[in-house]
Structure formats: C-alpha cells, structure tokens
Motif scaffolding. Structure first.
Motif, PDB file in Angstrom:
ATOM      1  N   VAL A 168       0.840  -1.199   0.000  1.00  0.00           N
ATOM      2  CA  VAL A 168       0.000   0.000   0.000  1.00  0.00           C
ATOM      3  C   VAL A 168       0.876   1.250   0.000  1.00  0.00           C
ATOM      4  CG1 VAL A 168      -1.770   1.320   1.243  1.00  0.00           C
ATOM      5  CG2 VAL A 168      -1.919  -1.176   1.148  1.00  0.00           C
ATOM      6  N   ASP A 169       1.880   1.269   0.861  1.00  0.00           N
ATOM      7  CA  ASP A 169       2.789   2.417   0.948  1.00  0.00           C
ATOM      8  C   ASP A 169       3.470   2.709  -0.394  1.00  0.00           C
ATOM      9  OD1 ASP A 169       2.161   2.446   3.640  1.00  0.00           O
ATOM     10  OD2 ASP A 169       4.097   1.663   4.298  1.00  0.00           O
ATOM     11  N   SER A 170       3.781   1.665  -1.144  1.00  0.00           N
ATOM     12  CA  SER A 170       4.538   1.842  -2.386  1.00  0.00           C
ATOM     13  C   SER A 170       3.682   2.206  -3.586  1.00  0.00           C
ATOM     14  CB  SER A 170       5.344   0.575  -2.698  1.00  0.00           C
ATOM     15  OG  SER A 170       4.483  -0.486  -3.073  1.00  0.00           O
ATOM     16  N   HIS A 220      -1.467   8.722  -1.882  1.00  0.00           N
ATOM     17  CA  HIS A 220      -2.414   9.522  -1.084  1.00  0.00           C
ATOM     18  C   HIS A 220      -3.259   8.556  -0.243  1.00  0.00           C
ATOM     19  CE1 HIS A 220      -4.882  13.223  -0.448  1.00  0.00           C
ATOM     20  NE2 HIS A 220      -5.731  12.294  -0.062  1.00  0.00           N
ATOM     21  N   SER A 221      -2.715   8.180   0.911  1.00  0.00           N
ATOM     22  CA  SER A 221      -3.394   7.234   1.794  1.00  0.00           C
ATOM     23  C   SER A 221      -3.335   7.761   3.223  1.00  0.00           C
ATOM     24  CB  SER A 221      -2.706   5.866   1.717  1.00  0.00           C
ATOM     25  OG  SER A 221      -3.267   4.973   2.652  1.00  0.00           O
ATOM     26  N   TYR A 222      -4.507   8.009   3.802  1.00  0.00           N
ATOM     27  CA  TYR A 222      -4.580   8.554   5.158  1.00  0.00           C
ATOM     28  C   TYR A 222      -5.596   7.779   5.990  1.00  0.00           C
ATOM     29  CZ  TYR A 222      -1.894  12.397   3.318  1.00  0.00           C
ATOM     30  OH  TYR A 222      -0.905  13.137   2.731  1.00  0.00           O
ATOM     31  N   ARG A 223      -5.149   7.367   7.173  1.00  0.00           N
ATOM     32  CA  ARG A 223      -6.026   6.735   8.165  1.00  0.00           C
ATOM     33  C   ARG A 223      -6.298   7.769   9.245  1.00  0.00           C
ATOM     34  NH1 ARG A 223      -3.660   3.702  11.204  1.00  0.00           N
ATOM     35  NH2 ARG A 223      -1.495   4.180  10.659  1.00  0.00           N
ATOM     36  N   ILE A 224      -7.523   8.221   9.358  1.00  0.00           N
ATOM     37  CA  ILE A 224      -7.881   9.222  10.366  1.00  0.00           C
ATOM     38  C   ILE A 224      -8.364   8.492  11.612  1.00  0.00           C
ATOM     39  CG2 ILE A 224      -9.417  11.159  10.892  1.00  0.00           C
ATOM     40  CD1 ILE A 224      -9.342  11.728   7.815  1.00  0.00           C
ATOM     41  N   ILE A 225      -7.773   8.869  12.757  1.00  0.00           N
ATOM     42  CA  ILE A 225      -8.071   8.203  14.026  1.00  0.00           C
ATOM     43  C   ILE A 225      -8.532   9.241  15.039  1.00  0.00           C
ATOM     44  CG2 ILE A 225      -7.164   6.700  15.858  1.00  0.00           C
ATOM     45  CD1 ILE A 225      -7.024   5.473  13.009  1.00  0.00           C
ATOM     46  N   HIS A 262      -0.398  -1.759  10.312  1.00  0.00           N
ATOM     47  CA  HIS A 262      -1.030  -0.669   9.561  1.00  0.00           C
ATOM     48  C   HIS A 262      -0.147  -0.196   8.414  1.00  0.00           C
ATOM     49  CE1 HIS A 262      -4.706   0.384  11.582  1.00  0.00           C
ATOM     50  NE2 HIS A 262      -4.126   0.520  12.762  1.00  0.00           N
ATOM     51  N   HIS A 263      -0.792   0.295   7.353  1.00  0.00           N
ATOM     52  CA  HIS A 263      -0.064   1.050   6.328  1.00  0.00           C
ATOM     53  C   HIS A 263      -0.132   2.519   6.712  1.00  0.00           C
ATOM     54  CE1 HIS A 263      -3.967   2.190   4.543  1.00  0.00           C
ATOM     55  NE2 HIS A 263      -4.288   0.903   4.605  1.00  0.00           N
ATOM     56  N   LYS A 264       0.676   3.358   6.061  1.00  0.00           N
ATOM     57  CA  LYS A 264       0.707   4.769   6.420  1.00  0.00           C
ATOM     58  C   LYS A 264      -0.339   5.533   5.622  1.00  0.00           C
ATOM     59  CE  LYS A 264       4.458   5.907   3.253  1.00  0.00           C
ATOM     60  NZ  LYS A 264       5.784   6.433   3.111  1.00  0.00           N
ATOM     61  N   SER A 265      -0.556   6.715   5.883  1.00  0.00           N
ATOM     62  CA  SER A 265      -0.139   7.606   6.938  1.00  0.00           C
ATOM     63  C   SER A 265      -1.300   7.800   7.907  1.00  0.00           C
ATOM     64  CB  SER A 265       0.253   8.974   6.370  1.00  0.00           C
ATOM     65  OG  SER A 265       1.383   8.889   5.543  1.00  0.00           O
ATOM     66  N   GLU A 266      -0.991   8.110   9.152  1.00  0.00           N
ATOM     67  CA  GLU A 266      -2.037   8.311  10.158  1.00  0.00           C
ATOM     68  C   GLU A 266      -2.207   9.796  10.460  1.00  0.00           C
ATOM     69  OE1 GLU A 266      -3.070   7.398  14.835  1.00  0.00           O
ATOM     70  OE2 GLU A 266      -1.578   6.143  13.830  1.00  0.00           O
ATOM     71  N   ILE A 267      -3.471  10.204  10.540  1.00  0.00           N
ATOM     72  CA  ILE A 267      -3.841  11.533  11.021  1.00  0.00           C
ATOM     73  C   ILE A 267      -4.561  11.295  12.341  1.00  0.00           C
ATOM     74  CG2 ILE A 267      -5.178  13.623  10.597  1.00  0.00           C
ATOM     75  CD1 ILE A 267      -2.919  13.240   8.562  1.00  0.00           C
ATOM     76  N   TRP A 268      -3.944  11.740  13.449  1.00  0.00           N
ATOM     77  CA  TRP A 268      -4.488  11.445  14.782  1.00  0.00           C
ATOM     78  C   TRP A 268      -4.975  12.717  15.450  1.00  0.00           C
ATOM     79  CZ3 TRP A 268      -1.500  10.961  19.852  1.00  0.00           C
ATOM     80  CH2 TRP A 268      -2.317  10.420  20.857  1.00  0.00           C
ATOM     81  N   PHE A 269      -6.258  12.716  15.753  1.00  0.00           N
ATOM     82  CA  PHE A 269      -6.868  13.792  16.523  1.00  0.00           C
ATOM     83  C   PHE A 269      -6.926  13.341  17.974  1.00  0.00           C
ATOM     84  CE2 PHE A 269      -8.347  14.896  12.327  1.00  0.00           C
ATOM     85  CZ  PHE A 269      -8.484  16.281  12.349  1.00  0.00           C
ATOM     86  N   ASN A 270      -6.021  13.837  18.804  1.00  0.00           N
ATOM     87  CA  ASN A 270      -6.024  13.503  20.223  1.00  0.00           C
ATOM     88  C   ASN A 270      -6.874  14.530  20.970  1.00  0.00           C
ATOM     89  OD1 ASN A 270      -5.472  12.220  22.603  1.00  0.00           O
ATOM     90  ND2 ASN A 270      -3.450  13.122  22.859  1.00  0.00           N
ATOM     91  N   ASN A 271      -8.117  14.687  20.494  1.00  0.00           N
ATOM     92  CA  ASN A 271      -9.054  15.674  21.030  1.00  0.00           C
ATOM     93  C   ASN A 271     -10.469  15.299  20.564  1.00  0.00           C
ATOM     94  OD1 ASN A 271      -9.346  16.801  18.295  1.00  0.00           O
ATOM     95  ND2 ASN A 271      -7.296  17.632  18.639  1.00  0.00           N
ATOM     96  N   ASP A 272     -11.402  16.210  20.704  1.00  0.00           N
ATOM     97  CA  ASP A 272     -12.797  15.880  20.352  1.00  0.00           C
ATOM     98  C   ASP A 272     -13.139  16.091  18.879  1.00  0.00           C
ATOM     99  OD1 ASP A 272     -12.934  18.626  20.176  1.00  0.00           O
ATOM    100  OD2 ASP A 272     -14.384  18.867  21.801  1.00  0.00           O
ATOM    101  N   MET A 273     -12.174  16.490  18.058  1.00  0.00           N
ATOM    102  CA  MET A 273     -12.328  16.657  16.610  1.00  0.00           C
ATOM    103  C   MET A 273     -13.284  17.784  16.220  1.00  0.00           C
ATOM    104  SD  MET A 273     -12.294  12.773  15.106  1.00  0.00           S
ATOM    105  CE  MET A 273     -11.661  13.151  13.480  1.00  0.00           C
ATOM    106  N   ILE A 293      -2.108  15.390  14.638  1.00  0.00           N
ATOM    107  CA  ILE A 293      -0.729  14.996  14.400  1.00  0.00           C
ATOM    108  C   ILE A 293      -0.725  14.088  13.181  1.00  0.00           C
ATOM    109  CG2 ILE A 293       1.266  13.737  15.324  1.00  0.00           C
ATOM    110  CD1 ILE A 293       0.140  14.375  18.147  1.00  0.00           C
ATOM    111  N   GLU A 294       0.207  14.326  12.262  1.00  0.00           N
ATOM    112  CA  GLU A 294       0.353  13.450  11.098  1.00  0.00           C
ATOM    113  C   GLU A 294       1.595  12.599  11.285  1.00  0.00           C
ATOM    114  OE1 GLU A 294       1.018  13.574   6.262  1.00  0.00           O
ATOM    115  OE2 GLU A 294       0.113  15.307   7.267  1.00  0.00           O
ATOM    116  N   CYS A 295       1.432  11.299  11.202  1.00  0.00           N
ATOM    117  CA  CYS A 295       2.542  10.359  11.301  1.00  0.00           C
ATOM    118  C   CYS A 295       2.670   9.627   9.969  1.00  0.00           C
ATOM    119  CB  CYS A 295       2.309   9.361  12.433  1.00  0.00           C
ATOM    120  SG  CYS A 295       2.338  10.134  14.070  1.00  0.00           S
ATOM    121  N   ASP A 296       3.745   9.913   9.255  1.00  0.00           N
ATOM    122  CA  ASP A 296       3.963   9.315   7.945  1.00  0.00           C
ATOM    123  C   ASP A 296       4.751   8.014   8.066  1.00  0.00           C
ATOM    124  OD1 ASP A 296       2.601  11.301   6.471  1.00  0.00           O
ATOM    125  OD2 ASP A 296       4.312  12.627   6.693  1.00  0.00           O
ATOM    126  N   GLU A 297       4.300   7.187   8.977  1.00  0.00           N
ATOM    127  CA  GLU A 297       4.887   5.871   9.209  1.00  0.00           C
ATOM    128  C   GLU A 297       3.747   4.873   9.292  1.00  0.00           C
ATOM    129  OE1 GLU A 297       7.430   6.031  12.733  1.00  0.00           O
ATOM    130  OE2 GLU A 297       7.425   8.202  12.508  1.00  0.00           O
TER     131      GLU A 297
END
Length: 158
Positions: free
Chosen positions: A66-68, A72-77, A96-107, A114-118
C-alpha cells in the motif's frame, strides 16, 4: 461491480478516485484501493484513500505494498478509538499502512492533529492506550451510524 466501476471510470475521464470508509468499511476501502491499483484498473497516483477508524488489515508486506503504490493514503483516528488497535500487532503480524492523522481531542472544528507518515508510530495513536468504543462511533461530531437515521443533519453548515 467491476463492470460498473469501469463504466463510471470511462464516463468520467480526468477525475480522481476517492475511496473511503469507517471501521470495517475502512478495511474494505483499503483492500479495494489496493486491488484497483495493483490490477491497474485506475492510475494509482489518482487514487485517494481516506479511512476513519480503520482496523489493521494486513501484515507488513501488505502495508509495504500500500505504501509503495498509493501515495495519497490517510487513516484518520479519533483520540482513543479502540478499533485501530485491533487486531493487535502481535496477532499474526497485523500491521497498519501509512499515513495516520491522529486527533487527540474531540475533533471539533479547528482542533489540531498529528500526522505520522509511518506505518505504526508511537507518536500517534499507537502511543496511546486505545480503549474507547464511543470515540469509534463519533468522527468530526457525526455519529457513525447516522445513515440508519436517514442521514439527518449530515450538513451542519446548512
């Protein structure tokens, strides 16, 4: 389904293909995007994969694929959503494949993320203790099962 997809693709030249889903639908979206890209049914660089509360779908080799091929791949958490932590990494090598968009709040509108490209990152939701089913049901202040109620209130800006 493939024939319907190809008919729509051929009738809409130049469009990007957005594939999305929530929870199990997110896992299916990941598999669909990867299948479409690897079978060259649509240019991979025009596929936009965006998922919400996606569980782990495959192993490291699937994540690498998936990464390769899908740039344009985003997992929103959402904060402590339990589903993206399942199945656990130690069970049959799920990853998991990348990339993660993490909302450590109520959105809510304007909240930071935070975006983690891993594939798996301790800087995002992997570094949190995810055990909240309620947060799995709410993304951007929309209840995930709102479609069962006829999509009432789907556009909060009207």
């Amino acid at each position: 389904m493939k024939d319907d997809f190809l008919t729509l693709k051929n009738a809409n030249h130049g469009y990007d293909l957005w594939i999305t889903g929530h929870s199990l639908g997110a896992a299916m979206a990941s598999l669909a995007a990867t299948t479409i890209a690897t079978n060259k049914l649509f240019p991979a660089n025009k596929i936009k994969l965006v998922t919400f509360g996606q569980p782990r779908v495959g192993d490291v080799s699937y994540a690498n694929l998936v990464d390769s091929i899908i740039p344009h791949s985003y997992r929103i958490i959402h904060q402590n959503d339990v589903v993206p932590s399942s199945p656990p990494e130690w069970l049959f090598g799920y990853h998991h494949h990348k990339s993660e968009i993490w909302f450590n709040n109520d959105m809510t509108s304007g909240q930071k993320y935070i975006e983690c490209d891993e594939d798996e990152s301790q800087k995002c939701s992997d570094g949190a203790f995810n055990m909240d089913m309620i947060e799995h049901l709410w993304y951007y202040n929309v209840l995930a099962n709102f479609a069962t109620d006829g999509c009432q209130g789907w556009n909060i800006h009207k």
